[in-house]
Design an enzyme around this catalytic site. Sequence first.
Site, PDB file in Angstrom:
ATOM      1  N   ASP A 198      19.276   2.735 -33.110  1.00 37.07           N
ATOM      2  CA  ASP A 198      19.158   4.142 -32.760  1.00 37.07           C
ATOM      3  C   ASP A 198      20.445   4.564 -32.053  1.00 37.07           C
ATOM      4  O   ASP A 198      20.840   3.917 -31.083  1.00 37.07           O
ATOM      5  CB  ASP A 198      17.965   4.315 -31.802  1.00 37.07           C
ATOM      6  CG  ASP A 198      17.152   5.548 -32.107  1.00 37.07           C
ATOM      7  OD1 ASP A 198      17.760   6.635 -32.189  1.00 37.07           O
ATOM      8  OD2 ASP A 198      15.919   5.431 -32.258  1.00 37.07           O
ATOM      9  N   ASP A 304      19.851  10.146 -33.346  1.00 34.19           N
ATOM     10  CA  ASP A 304      18.894  10.917 -32.558  1.00 34.19           C
ATOM     11  C   ASP A 304      19.314  12.387 -32.447  1.00 34.19           C
ATOM     12  O   ASP A 304      20.481  12.677 -32.160  1.00 34.19           O
ATOM     13  CB  ASP A 304      18.825  10.293 -31.158  1.00 34.19           C
ATOM     14  CG  ASP A 304      17.712  10.863 -30.296  1.00 34.19           C
ATOM     15  OD1 ASP A 304      16.546  10.723 -30.674  1.00 34.19           O
ATOM     16  OD2 ASP A 304      18.024  11.462 -29.242  1.00 34.19           O
ATOM     17  N   GLU A 389      17.928  12.189 -37.481  1.00 30.34           N
ATOM     18  CA  GLU A 389      16.706  12.773 -36.922  1.00 30.34           C
ATOM     19  C   GLU A 389      17.036  14.232 -36.669  1.00 30.34           C
ATOM     20  O   GLU A 389      17.907  14.555 -35.861  1.00 30.34           O
ATOM     21  CB  GLU A 389      16.281  12.098 -35.622  1.00 30.34           C
ATOM     22  CG  GLU A 389      14.852  12.497 -35.255  1.00 30.34           C
ATOM     23  CD  GLU A 389      14.655  12.931 -33.814  1.00 30.34           C
ATOM     24  OE1 GLU A 389      13.502  13.127 -33.421  1.00 30.34           O
ATOM     25  OE2 GLU A 389      15.637  13.118 -33.078  1.00 30.34           O
ATOM     26  N   HIS A 460       7.432   7.254 -32.837  1.00 30.69           N
ATOM     27  CA  HIS A 460       7.160   7.059 -31.404  1.00 30.69           C
ATOM     28  C   HIS A 460       7.036   8.382 -30.651  1.00 30.69           C
ATOM     29  O   HIS A 460       6.823   8.370 -29.449  1.00 30.69           O
ATOM     30  CB  HIS A 460       8.293   6.230 -30.804  1.00 30.69           C
ATOM     31  CG  HIS A 460       9.600   6.966 -30.873  1.00 30.69           C
ATOM     32  ND1 HIS A 460      10.212   7.279 -32.075  1.00 30.69           N
ATOM     33  CD2 HIS A 460      10.371   7.500 -29.907  1.00 30.69           C
ATOM     34  CE1 HIS A 460      11.310   7.960 -31.823  1.00 30.69           C
ATOM     35  NE2 HIS A 460      11.438   8.109 -30.526  1.00 30.69           N
ATOM     36  N   ASP A 461       7.215   9.500 -31.337  1.00 28.45           N
ATOM     37  CA  ASP A 461       7.156  10.814 -30.689  1.00 28.45           C
ATOM     38  C   ASP A 461       5.904  11.596 -31.051  1.00 28.45           C
ATOM     39  O   ASP A 461       5.780  12.770 -30.688  1.00 28.45           O
ATOM     40  CB  ASP A 461       8.359  11.674 -31.126  1.00 28.45           C
ATOM     41  CG  ASP A 461       9.665  11.187 -30.547  1.00 28.45           C
ATOM     42  OD1 ASP A 461       9.638  10.537 -29.487  1.00 28.45           O
ATOM     43  OD2 ASP A 461      10.712  11.467 -31.160  1.00 28.45           O
TER      44      ASP A 461
HETATM   45  O1  TEU Z   1      13.257  13.308 -30.248  1.00 28.46           O
HETATM   46  C1  TEU Z   1      13.657  14.618 -30.528  1.00 28.46           C
HETATM   47  C2  TEU Z   1      12.668  15.750 -30.552  1.00 28.46           C
HETATM   48  O2  TEU Z   1      13.085  16.862 -30.644  1.00 28.46           O
HETATM   49  C3  TEU Z   1      11.219  15.619 -30.479  1.00 28.46           C
HETATM   50  O3  TEU Z   1      10.712  15.044 -31.619  1.00 28.46           O
HETATM   51  C4  TEU Z   1      10.862  14.985 -29.183  1.00 28.46           C
HETATM   52  O4  TEU Z   1       9.798  14.131 -29.428  1.00 28.46           O
HETATM   53  C5  TEU Z   1      10.430  15.886 -28.078  1.00 28.46           C
HETATM   54  O5  TEU Z   1       9.138  15.537 -27.766  1.00 28.46           O
HETATM   55  C6  TEU Z   1      10.417  17.361 -28.281  1.00 28.46           C
HETATM   56  O6  TEU Z   1       9.456  17.943 -27.455  1.00 28.46           O
HETATM   57  C7  TEU Z   1      14.243  12.346 -30.017  1.00 28.46           C
HETATM   58  C8  TEU Z   1      13.625  11.004 -29.737  1.00 28.46           C
HETATM   59  O7  TEU Z   1      12.950  10.555 -30.873  1.00 28.46           O
HETATM   60  C9  TEU Z   1      12.750  11.123 -28.533  1.00 28.46           C
HETATM   61  O8  TEU Z   1      12.035   9.954 -28.273  1.00 28.46           O
HETATM   62  C10 TEU Z   1      13.633  11.472 -27.371  1.00 28.46           C
HETATM   63  O9  TEU Z   1      12.848  11.727 -26.250  1.00 28.46           O
HETATM   64  C11 TEU Z   1      14.497  12.698 -27.666  1.00 28.46           C
HETATM   65  O10 TEU Z   1      15.091  12.680 -28.943  1.00 28.46           O
HETATM   66  C12 TEU Z   1      15.638  12.759 -26.697  1.00 28.46           C
HETATM   67  O11 TEU Z   1      16.565  11.747 -26.947  1.00 28.46           O
END
Ligand code: TEU
Length: 722
Positions: A198, A304, A389, A460-461
């Site tokens: 990542d 990311d 992403e 994971h989000d």
């Molecule tokens: O996530 C980016 C993002 O915009 C969302 O999907 C995020 O889950 C957030 O909850 C928006 O409300 C990426 C990563 O996958 C995430 O784990 C990180 O927290 C984020 O970037 C910051 O690096």
Amino acid sequence: MVDARSRLKEVYAHPVGRDAIDKVLLQLGRSRGWVRNPVVANLRLGTVARLARPVLGDGFVSSLVTVLADHDDGAARLDQVGAPAQHAPDGAAAPGGVVLAGAEWWREAVFYQVYPRSFADSDGDGIGDLRGITSRLEHLADLGVDCVWLSPIFDSPNEDMGYDVRDYRAVMAEMGTLADLDELVAGCHERGMRIILDLVVNHTSAEHEWFRAAVADPDGPYGDYYHLVPGAPGEDGSGPPPNNWTSFFGGSAWRWVPEARRWALHLFAPGQMDLNWENPQVRAEVAEIVRWWRGRGIDGFRLDVINYISKRSGLPDGNEAIGRLMGFPGIEHYFFGPHLHAYLAELRQAGFTRRSDDPPPASTARERFADGTLGGPLPPDEAGVMVGETPGVGVEMSRLLSNRSRAELDLVFNFDVLDGPGKVRWDDYRYDLAYLKGFYLDYLARTGPGDAIALFYDNHDNPRMLSKVLGAKDRDPELRAAAAKVLATIQLTLPGTPFLFQGQEIGAVNQEFTSVGDLQDVESRNRYAELCETGLSEAVALAQVLPGARDHARVPMRWEPGLTTGFTAGTPWQTGREDSRGFTVAEQTDDPDSVLTYYRDLIALRRAEPALTRGAFRALAPRSRTYFGWLRTAVGGSADWLIEVNLTSRTIRRPRGVPEAETVFGSPGGPLRATLAPYECRVARLTPGNGRTASAAGDSTGADPASSGVITSWSKMEGWSA
Ligand code: TEU
């Protein structure tokens, strides 16, 4: 050039305009048919602005015009990309049945996302680590994974679980050492799997040495690495921040840094400082990091929030209506920023592409043949894979970022699939798989083989898709397994590159968390605190956090039954709340009917049958909301595959006759019938020929007279799409 005199249809013809309008309609839960209505399509933007003022307020249209102007060559660029060729067969079959060896190996690969903190713990400290992952590689190889993606493992204070990097060239202490990582990389390669990491470079941790140097001397060379903005004379942090942008984790996106006497931008947590990509030095540093890891054998990166890197210069206020609609004021100034394309193309060249004088990487993956056997190490890839992403981008923007001809990203994630019309992650609702079907059919119709779709439902989000689909019924083991197989079937046999998230292969579901103490994630905790501050009771606040909590997907992997699930010999850092039977790796490995066996066998079939990856695609009964069926045809038409799923928990009637086909895969098994059982799924080989009826083909349930027309050939199947 779009301006207030332009008509709505001209905006809609612009890729960015189209995605923006589609996004607004989706968010409002409105149909797109609306834009196609000639009266609406011919409205001038100025008129739309007046009509929409009660809903959208002032300035919405001018904000849209500004974003479109950033990408004014966008329409022309998309022309260059070319009209989508509708997923026709993509070139000839690879020679000798060898797969995944070509420059674009990732188009046919199955990716698997590991959340290292929760995968496997080798030293009993309750936190997953690299040696733990290495000890479980056989599970991934057995499953048939082609490329492993690790969520962050770089040194980090973990304000956001590693998405706040302190050192891009060191491993986080609790996860192991660089030597452990080298061993893990070699272990993947040895088993014919690639591995990507990542890359979190929209921001760094506030503890990164660049940020420390910037704070120590804001006018020095590192001051310009970040978005540091001086306050008004005498400012002490109590004055208004430089603009109205908000953080994704709550509150303003700015914090006052007293030592530097500057405001610092953080789109995420206060310790995640946004880098200033306008500074060429920052871009060069990032490219160097990539090259360093490529040399160590890393096969690419998942990047990311990579679409956020280019911010509109001057960092102007965000439009309020857009902020309300999207939930994040300011987003139009950075989610598809003015220099995004240029930065990505540059990073691809300067970081990801091998130079002729580069030493060979530490190791490369061994070749894996269609039957799963292994050959020798592959030559180094010309370029590391770039998986973007990209939250918020629509289909047209996805094409602009990922189309082969563009040389920017290889694959992108489009998050619109994750929630139904008018819904957001925090809403408590049952996800309708008919929406998923419609989303993919639309996507596939608008893209071609040069574009890249990442097929994913879990990461994971997000809460688990299986739980969004089933709601409380996700505790019913039969429904749970059946629906898990439906998701697997769709994800592994539609055109596109599947990304599995750990646990999907055993039918993982959401957790029954009972208190805020169960939640570890900064986002959930902040949201809970904010809701309590608005006067909600703790119980109500919790109920408004749980549906969207990222913690659901972050609990330890369930390797075996028992309290610590075979994840650790110690106390897990985050406890799952599940004690169901039958949903662990150990219980499913040798069970022929398990979700895990289904995944494993379907991935093996996918590797053996090029039609399922590279074949042409044709939807059947596209308008049905309960049935999702499609055909995949190999180059030369040698094998036709029929794939079908029942999208509901009810028995449904087949939209047309019973096709004559040999079921290779089915849940439940048995011959094709006139009806489909709840969440039934099928992968079947169409039998060329004629004359046999469904009952003659062995349907003991008796064919339904209303739908007994037997379909025996491709051309008759086509009638389905009429
Ligand atoms: O996530 C980016 C993002 O915009 C969302 O999907 C995020 O889950 C957030 O909850 C928006 O409300 C990426 C990563 O996958 C995430 O784990 C990180 O927290 C984020 O970037 C910051 O690096």
